[in-house]
Design an enzyme around this catalytic site. Sequence first.
Site, PDB file in Angstrom:
ATOM      1  N   LYS A 146       2.870  38.902   9.429  1.00 43.50           N
ATOM      2  CA  LYS A 146       1.513  39.120   8.348  1.00 43.50           C
ATOM      3  C   LYS A 146       1.640  38.017   7.494  1.00 43.50           C
ATOM      4  O   LYS A 146       2.911  37.013   7.390  1.00 43.50           O
ATOM      5  CB  LYS A 146       1.758  40.291   7.870  1.00 43.50           C
ATOM      6  CG  LYS A 146       0.493  41.258   9.357  1.00 43.50           C
ATOM      7  CD  LYS A 146       0.574  42.439   8.592  1.00 43.50           C
ATOM      8  CE  LYS A 146       0.067  43.347   9.797  1.00 43.50           C
ATOM      9  NZ  LYS A 146      -0.545  44.899   9.641  1.00 43.50           N
ATOM     10  N   ARG A 160       4.854  49.203  14.001  1.00 47.24           N
ATOM     11  CA  ARG A 160       4.188  48.325  14.929  1.00 47.24           C
ATOM     12  C   ARG A 160       4.695  46.387  14.700  1.00 47.24           C
ATOM     13  O   ARG A 160       4.952  45.972  14.410  1.00 47.24           O
ATOM     14  CB  ARG A 160       3.043  48.407  14.392  1.00 47.24           C
ATOM     15  CG  ARG A 160       1.171  48.129  15.356  1.00 47.24           C
ATOM     16  CD  ARG A 160       0.685  48.209  14.653  1.00 47.24           C
ATOM     17  NE  ARG A 160      -0.804  47.392  15.174  1.00 47.24           N
ATOM     18  CZ  ARG A 160      -1.189  46.102  15.289  1.00 47.24           C
ATOM     19  NH1 ARG A 160      -1.168  45.846  14.680  1.00 47.24           N
ATOM     20  NH2 ARG A 160      -2.391  46.016  16.243  1.00 47.24           N
TER      21      ARG A 160
HETATM   22  N1  HH2 Z   1      -2.253  46.023  11.278  1.00 49.21           N
HETATM   23  C1  HH2 Z   1      -3.185  45.335  12.370  1.00 49.21           C
HETATM   24  C2  HH2 Z   1      -3.773  45.884  13.348  1.00 49.21           C
HETATM   25  N2  HH2 Z   1      -3.601  47.442  13.469  1.00 49.21           N
HETATM   26  N3  HH2 Z   1      -2.965  49.459  13.037  1.00 49.21           N
HETATM   27  C3  HH2 Z   1      -2.325  50.140  11.507  1.00 49.21           C
HETATM   28  N4  HH2 Z   1      -1.730  51.737  11.699  1.00 49.21           N
HETATM   29  N5  HH2 Z   1      -1.340  49.604  10.793  1.00 49.21           N
HETATM   30  C4  HH2 Z   1      -1.406  47.697  11.196  1.00 49.21           C
HETATM   31  O1  HH2 Z   1      -0.804  47.226   9.834  1.00 49.21           O
HETATM   32  C5  HH2 Z   1      -2.321  47.276  12.092  1.00 49.21           C
HETATM   33  C6  HH2 Z   1      -2.602  47.330  12.445  1.00 49.21           C
HETATM   34  C7  HH2 Z   1      -3.434  43.818  12.231  1.00 49.21           C
HETATM   35  O2  HH2 Z   1      -2.373  43.053  13.085  1.00 49.21           O
HETATM   36  P1  HH2 Z   1      -3.354  42.649  14.656  1.00 49.21           P
HETATM   37  O3  HH2 Z   1      -3.074  43.975  15.992  1.00 49.21           O
HETATM   38  O4  HH2 Z   1      -2.282  41.582  15.223  1.00 49.21           O
HETATM   39  O5  HH2 Z   1      -4.198  41.467  14.079  1.00 49.21           O
HETATM   40  P2  HH2 Z   1      -5.713  41.823  14.683  1.00 49.21           P
HETATM   41  O6  HH2 Z   1      -6.224  42.739  13.432  1.00 49.21           O
HETATM   42  O7  HH2 Z   1      -6.370  40.532  14.535  1.00 49.21           O
HETATM   43  O8  HH2 Z   1      -5.871  42.038  16.024  1.00 49.21           O
END
Ligand code: HH2
Length: 269
Positions: free
Chosen positions: A205, A239
């Site tokens: 992040k 995660r």
């Molecule tokens: N962060 C992201 C997405 N989903 N879910 C939970 N429970 N906690 C988190 O910190 C979280 C999440 C963001 O990361 P990523 O999926 O890599 O990116 P994007 O939202 O751009 O798909």
Amino acid sequence: MGVLNVTPDSFSDGGAFLTVEHALQHARQMQAEGADIIDIGAESSRPGAQPIDETEELRRLLPVLEAVHDVVPLPISVDTTKAAVARRAIRAGATIVNDISALRGDPLMGQLVAETGAAVVLMHMQGTPQTMQQSPRYTNVVEEVLGFLRERVRVAIAHGIKGSQIVLDPGFGFGKLQEHNLQLLAEFDAFTKLGYPVLAGVSRKQFIGNLTQQPVQERGYGTAGAVAVAVLKGARIIRVHDVRSMRDTVSVVSAISRHARSDVGVSNA
Ligand code: HH2
């Protein structure tokens, strides 16, 4: 928890796993590297991401989820805020609903989780992905996130969701400035004391990029530092995008923290 984003626009791996074949290959790789859960998301929640409708989310999600369920013997989590998407995902084999809106995005989500008995991740977010990084503001970020999570647990229980289904998440990067993310991590044990398993989503992040001055793909070492702190302070689910290195990080840190606990037990005996 290994992340499988089937989105064209995720912040770190958007577009990498769009075909069923690529997505499946990545899920198998994460399994081989030691993932315990595969979290599949079809709608990006990065700051400023454009929302997509249910039809588009299902079009991206279902073929991948079905294929992963067929060949990867791990629990599947679906990263969605829509009850209709969660319902179809559960029918196709998902057993965890990762709801970044904590049941606020869809009035039917609470009932769906209660009915199906799926586990649910309730995450804190200030604002929405479209607006959340514009001017996040807190008087005391830890107290405010704690208060929010307690309130969402009450709402979940009122829907008939059992305590044993609930996982909490302070939501790193979701309506938080650098100082807020660092404060939440420094006091992460405040969340683990609520009595529910807590998930930490710090992988790659922006706050890690700010500290290390590294682009998203080069944030592995920085992520490991944050993961180590979260695990030491009691996080139960991490995660991550890079399963192999984070599995090793978690193995070392959790062994140390088990040792510390048993030492305390012996000296107190
Ligand atoms: N962060 C992201 C997405 N989903 N879910 C939970 N429970 N906690 C988190 O910190 C979280 C999440 C963001 O990361 P990523 O999926 O890599 O990116 P994007 O939202 O751009 O798909």
